[in-house]
Design a protein around this motif. Structure first.
Motif, PDB file in Angstrom:
ATOM      1  N   TYR A  73       0.808  -1.221   0.000  1.00 41.84           N
ATOM      2  CA  TYR A  73       0.000   0.000   0.000  1.00 41.84           C
ATOM      3  C   TYR A  73       0.843   1.275   0.000  1.00 41.84           C
ATOM      4  O   TYR A  73       0.308   2.372   0.053  1.00 41.84           O
ATOM      5  N   LEU A  74       2.199   1.138  -0.011  1.00 42.18           N
ATOM      6  CA  LEU A  74       3.030   2.338  -0.147  1.00 42.18           C
ATOM      7  C   LEU A  74       3.429   2.466  -1.613  1.00 42.18           C
ATOM      8  O   LEU A  74       3.604   1.470  -2.305  1.00 42.18           O
ATOM      9  N   ASP A  75       3.573   3.698  -2.045  1.00 42.37           N
ATOM     10  CA  ASP A  75       3.949   3.944  -3.430  1.00 42.37           C
ATOM     11  C   ASP A  75       5.441   3.630  -3.586  1.00 42.37           C
ATOM     12  O   ASP A  75       6.295   4.360  -3.073  1.00 42.37           O
ATOM     13  N   ASP A  76       5.765   2.549  -4.300  1.00 35.97           N
ATOM     14  CA  ASP A  76       7.185   2.172  -4.329  1.00 35.97           C
ATOM     15  C   ASP A  76       8.028   3.132  -5.165  1.00 35.97           C
ATOM     16  O   ASP A  76       9.243   3.178  -5.037  1.00 35.97           O
ATOM     17  N   LYS A  77       7.378   3.942  -5.990  1.00 31.10           N
ATOM     18  CA  LYS A  77       8.150   4.961  -6.729  1.00 31.10           C
ATOM     19  C   LYS A  77       8.711   5.979  -5.739  1.00 31.10           C
ATOM     20  O   LYS A  77       9.805   6.494  -5.897  1.00 31.10           O
ATOM     21  N   ILE A  78       7.942   6.255  -4.695  1.00 36.93           N
ATOM     22  CA  ILE A  78       8.395   7.211  -3.680  1.00 36.93           C
ATOM     23  C   ILE A  78       9.281   6.509  -2.650  1.00 36.93           C
ATOM     24  O   ILE A  78      10.316   7.028  -2.241  1.00 36.93           O
ATOM     25  N   ILE A  90      12.280   7.927   7.955  1.00 34.19           N
ATOM     26  CA  ILE A  90      11.560   7.889   6.674  1.00 34.19           C
ATOM     27  C   ILE A  90      10.262   8.700   6.812  1.00 34.19           C
ATOM     28  O   ILE A  90       9.519   8.498   7.766  1.00 34.19           O
ATOM     29  N   PRO A  91      10.012   9.625   5.874  1.00 29.89           N
ATOM     30  CA  PRO A  91       8.772  10.411   6.016  1.00 29.89           C
ATOM     31  C   PRO A  91       7.529   9.557   5.792  1.00 29.89           C
ATOM     32  O   PRO A  91       7.529   8.642   4.961  1.00 29.89           O
ATOM     33  N   ALA A  92       6.485   9.850   6.548  1.00 33.84           N
ATOM     34  CA  ALA A  92       5.218   9.136   6.385  1.00 33.84           C
ATOM     35  C   ALA A  92       4.466   9.720   5.202  1.00 33.84           C
ATOM     36  O   ALA A  92       4.741  10.853   4.795  1.00 33.84           O
ATOM     37  N   PRO A  93       3.507   8.964   4.644  1.00 34.47           N
ATOM     38  CA  PRO A  93       2.722   9.510   3.533  1.00 34.47           C
ATOM     39  C   PRO A  93       2.020  10.814   3.948  1.00 34.47           C
ATOM     40  O   PRO A  93       1.674  10.978   5.120  1.00 34.47           O
ATOM     41  N   GLU A  94       1.842  11.685   3.007  1.00 30.91           N
ATOM     42  CA  GLU A  94       1.122  12.954   3.197  1.00 30.91           C
ATOM     43  C   GLU A  94       1.686  13.803   4.337  1.00 30.91           C
ATOM     44  O   GLU A  94       0.927  14.466   5.060  1.00 30.91           O
ATOM     45  N   GLY A  95       2.991  13.713   4.513  1.00 27.85           N
ATOM     46  CA  GLY A  95       3.644  14.564   5.502  1.00 27.85           C
ATOM     47  C   GLY A  95       3.233  14.347   6.948  1.00 27.85           C
ATOM     48  O   GLY A  95       3.291  15.259   7.762  1.00 27.85           O
ATOM     49  N   LYS A  96       2.763  13.145   7.257  1.00 31.10           N
ATOM     50  CA  LYS A  96       2.302  12.888   8.626  1.00 31.10           C
ATOM     51  C   LYS A  96       3.421  12.331   9.504  1.00 31.10           C
ATOM     52  O   LYS A  96       3.344  11.190   9.952  1.00 31.10           O
TER      53      LYS A  96
END
Ligand SMILES: [Zn+2]
Length: 513
Positions: A73-78, A90-96
């Motif tokens: 469910y994580l974007d592997d491109k990112i 490691i940054p969380a999705p959507e800057g959380k």
């Protein structure tokens, strides 16, 4: 002996606070197996508290561990560039915030919902605070001895320059790719290797760094006993994969004894959770998520199944009648708690499954009955419960019933077998009735039309009495009723069903119209 009793017996003469600890690596959305450990440790802490001990339960987020797999469910491109880095960087999705906090917060939230009382600790912060500095020095000074213990206990041969430390590469920030090879008493020399692991690529940097204050971490197998020693943990168990012979727990115990010179914590090894007889595997699509279990069963029942027998594998198949059987077993434990059946172990498990002191000790409607009742149109389930109990329900009983209704609805929607679901047929189903069945219906009409108002309880009894008058089995009476009202040969309690339906509708149907 019940595992809880063995635990409390062990600490009978213990003076001072008891520290219970558990942990998880925040590498993705929580696994249902993590629940088992979290709940077992919570129950351990509460059982010790009940015995009058001062107890602390901590739950560590191992957020210093490297990301070594990519959750779907994580974007592997990112996220592919972060492979090998510690979760807290490691940054969380959507800057959380960071990924470690992001993933562990989901688990903590569910643990709280499951009634666990715990202190949250981040491993990265303990490293940064220097909590482990002394023990890191001890481990590094004992590298040779630790290598020997690895070989002796786990049969694992480490290279002669192996030292128990994983620095964060000062150049690329990865921890999963660095190999430390020398400790001069002040600093650790390391190389960030390009192809040490296949899930991350190192940058080739050669570095030298002080191992203290969060520049790196101990390898997990050394870190575990080091934590026991640095913090003075008294109780910590683990899943079967770690507790087998020659596994991480054996190694940890030996390192406690030989290197860190402390007694290892009291152990609570527990068995796996499987799914429909198979080992859960995300990649093979076998399993059930922690969240699905959390949303499908009330916390008390999840606690109950997790702690009942920690040495038993749990086959967590929620389909079909499985949830209904768990409820029945739970209700049996309730009876044991009330002393209606003699089963003290089960009574204790029941008590420790509760998430509040104000739990239901009184009337309770059987789960399948609730699930049937909520499918009857216009039924007043509280009234039905009152009739069954014989008096008004208490606040707590009403709350409990409400909860059963909520989870019965979920069960009907997601898991219940088709045969369990029904709806009242608006017109008479097309069926051939036998002579006996016709007689049953005629008799039932006599009874039903003799009164304008029926309570489910009374009508049920009257229907039951038809058996003597017509010399038929009760089963045949009830199946006949189900056939003409719901088109199936099984269903909810017939008295309640008919009493809840429109009076003229019932009469009409009994006229076979
Ligand atoms: Zn690097």
């Amino acid at each position: 002996m019940l595992w809880i009793d063995a635990l409390t017996e062990n600490f009978k003469n213990h003076k001072g606070e008891i520290w219970v600890d558990d942990m998880a690596t925040p590498s993705g959305v929580p696994h249902v197996g993590t629940f088992r450990g979290a709940i077992i440790h919570d129950v351990a802490a509460k059982a010790l508290e009940k015995e009058g001990h001062r107890v602390k339960y901590t739950f560590f987020s191992n957020d210093f561990d490297p990301m070594d797999g990519m959750p779907g469910y994580l974007d592997d491109k990112i996220y592919s560039v972060y492979m090998g880095k510690p979760f807290f960087t490691i940054p969380a999705p959507e800057g959380k915030g960071n990924l470690g906090d992001y993933f562990i917060s989901g688990l903590y939230k569910m643990m709280t919902g499951l009634g666990c009382s715990f202190i949250q600790i981040k491993d990265s912060e303990e490293y940064k605070k220097g909590t482990y500095d002394k023990i890191i020095k001890r481990a590094l000074d004992s590298s040779e001895q630790i290598r020997k213990i690895y070989k002796e206990v786990a049969g694992s041969e480490k290279p002669s320059d192996w030292i128990p430390f994983q620095p964060i590469c000062e150049k690329c920030g990865k921890i999963g790719t660095t190999r430390a090879y020398n400790w001069d008493g002040e600093e650790v020399s390391y190389v960030c290797e390009e192809s040490m692991v296949d899930w991350a690529k190192g940058c080739g940097h050669n570095g030298k760094v002080s191992p203290f204050g969060g520049t790196g971490k101990l390898p997990w197998k050394v870190e575990w006993p080091a934590k026991f020693a640095a913090l003075g943990i008294n109780v910590e168990g683990e899943g079967k994969d770690h507790s087998s012979a020659g596994g991480s727990r054996d190694l940890a115990n030996k390192l406690c004894e030989k290197i860190f010179k402390v007694n290892p914590p009291y152990d609570l090894p527990y068995e796996h959770i499987i799914f429909k007889g198979k080992k859960m595997s995300k990649s093979k699509g076998v399993g059930i998520s922690a969240e699905e279990v959390y949303n499908s069963l009330p916390p008390e029942l999840i606690r109950f199944i997790m702690i009942r027998n920690i040495n038993r594998v749990i086959d967590l198949d929620l389909d079909g009648m499985a949830i209904a059987s768990i409820y029945d077993e739970y209700d049996r434990a309730h009876k044991a708690y009330l002393g209606e059946i003699d089963f003290p172990d089960l009574a204790k498990i029941y008590e420790l499954s509760q998430i509040s002191d104000n739990f239901n000790n009184g009337y309770r409607m059987k789960f399948t009955k609730v699930a049937h009742a909520i499918q009857i149109p216009n039924v007043d389930i509280n009234k039905m419960a009152e009739e069954e109990k014989g008096s008004k329900l208490t606040e707590v009983e009403l709350e409990d019933l409400k909860k059963r209704i909520k989870y019965a609805n979920i069960w009907l929607e997601k898991f219940a077998p088709e045969s369990f679901k029904f709806s009242v047929k608006k017109t008479l189903p097309e069926i051939e009735l036998s002579e006996t069945q016709k007689k049953i219906i005629a008799e039932l009409k006599n009874i039903f039309s003799s009164k304008k108002e029926w309570s489910g309880e009374n009508l049920q009894q009257e229907i039951f009495n038809i058996k003597d008058k017509l010399s038929v089995q009760p089963k045949e009476i009830f199946s006949t009723i189900y056939l003409i009202f719901i088109g199936k040969d099984s269903g909810p309690q017939a008295g309640f069903l008919l009493a809840s339906l429109d009076y003229d509708f019932v009469l009409n149907r009994l006229d076979l119209k």
